[in-house]
Design an enzyme around this catalytic site. Sequence first.
Site, PDB file in Angstrom:
ATOM      1  N   TRP A 269       0.834  -1.201   0.000  1.00  0.00           N
ATOM      2  CA  TRP A 269       0.000   0.000   0.000  1.00  0.00           C
ATOM      3  C   TRP A 269       0.872   1.255   0.000  1.00  0.00           C
ATOM      4  CZ3 TRP A 269      -0.307   3.890   3.754  1.00  0.00           C
ATOM      5  CH2 TRP A 269      -1.351   4.787   3.616  1.00  0.00           C
ATOM      6  N   HIS A 270       2.024   1.178   0.694  1.00  0.00           N
ATOM      7  CA  HIS A 270       2.884   2.354   0.748  1.00  0.00           C
ATOM      8  C   HIS A 270       3.522   2.672  -0.597  1.00  0.00           C
ATOM      9  CE1 HIS A 270       2.585   1.924   5.145  1.00  0.00           C
ATOM     10  NE2 HIS A 270       2.997   3.164   5.198  1.00  0.00           N
ATOM     11  N   GLY A 271       3.877   1.658  -1.348  1.00  0.00           N
ATOM     12  CA  GLY A 271       4.537   1.941  -2.612  1.00  0.00           C
ATOM     13  C   GLY A 271       4.597   0.722  -3.501  1.00  0.00           C
ATOM     14  N   PHE A 418       2.652   8.787  -1.544  1.00  0.00           N
ATOM     15  CA  PHE A 418       1.827   7.599  -1.426  1.00  0.00           C
ATOM     16  C   PHE A 418       0.374   7.925  -1.733  1.00  0.00           C
ATOM     17  CE2 PHE A 418       5.186   6.797   1.938  1.00  0.00           C
ATOM     18  CZ  PHE A 418       6.028   6.206   1.025  1.00  0.00           C
TER      19      PHE A 418
END
Length: 418
Positions: A269-271, A418
């Site tokens: 989800w972060h990257g 993000f």
Amino acid sequence: MVVNFVLIRFMDRAHNWQKRIYLIISIVLNVAMLFYFKYANFFLENFSVVSSSLGGGPLTWEQVVLPIGISFFTFEKLTYTIDVYRGVNKPLRSFWDFLLYIMLFPKMIAGPIVRFHEIADQLTDRRAFDTIDHKLAGFFRFVVGLSKKVLIANVLGEQADLIFGLNPTELSAPLAWLGALAYTFQIYFDFSGYSDMAIGIGRMIGFQFPENFNNPYVSRSITEFWQRWHITLGRWMRDYLYIPLGGNRVSAGRLYVNLSTVFILSGFWHGAAWNFIAWGAFHGLFLILDRLFLLRISQRLGALSIVPTFLVTIVGWVLFRAESLTNALAYLKQMFTGGWAPLPFYTTEFWTVLVLAAGFSFMAALPRVERWEVSLFSTQPFALGRLVGVGLLTSGLLLLSLAYIIGSTFNPFIYFRF
């Protein structure tokens, strides 16, 4: 936005299986949008690598531009859908209230991730929080966040960027550790500073956003770290992913699979890159080790367990900060086997800010200090003495921050990406 709003209105009026159909359509629609804008490039690049290694040609694709804040407002649209489906709240009657919830500017780009049921009543009636005490407390919180970003995170980030920008093979062990330590404090003061600013602006306009940080570097285990770091993401993952997977009420083996799944997805989800996935897996591994034996060791060590937990956190941030997984592994290798060499010259300003950052990060290990912090940010009515003290502190920090902003260049928040 319009489609999601209408779908949820239909879902609220539907019954049984029809309700579930609307839920699935809404979730698929939102996840597909996130997948396309954030992950299409990642998967195509990896398919292209595999295709080339098998003798095929590389895949071509127009680069998809990532909309700013899509990870955050996608999660908030999902909470709206699921909260209404579960009957926690009724859907909003006004489209403009729905738009206000999703696009409320202080928290839209980088959180805190506000679940719908936490703010549903405030979207239509904010009179309870629209007081002069809330506005003053909000302005103070905003200035504290601005100071964290400008006076600490940016100063440390400048040197962290230079060190991480070097070829890892050129790093001595002390320099590699210094860069990792500088980034460890940079990302905390950068992200918690943004959260303070968002919470402060929210208070000034009548909203109460949930807290997002609680002195994470005084944690005595990685389990506790995730109860103090990015709290709203942790709660989102717990309520909408971990518990639906079975939570703690499953076999030990299934529990470890669930923890790994949640944290790998959290990293993703972060990257859209392998180093973020590795960072999530790294933390998931330590949560499993906590349940196996580390928590028992931490209890025996007491406050001393802050040290090994902090070291694990630093190693994790290298995975998070590096440009690629290959680069991260090379950097970590230098941290542990890079050999000794004296550090290059760094300014007094850098060392002073580094020491201050460490002091602010660890002083909450004293329970009295943590209680003082809570009272400092509370919105209880301002007595004259407290009003004067907070006013002087706010003025001083604001003047210092403005002076630094005028003398520096544009420096975005880390979580904007993000």
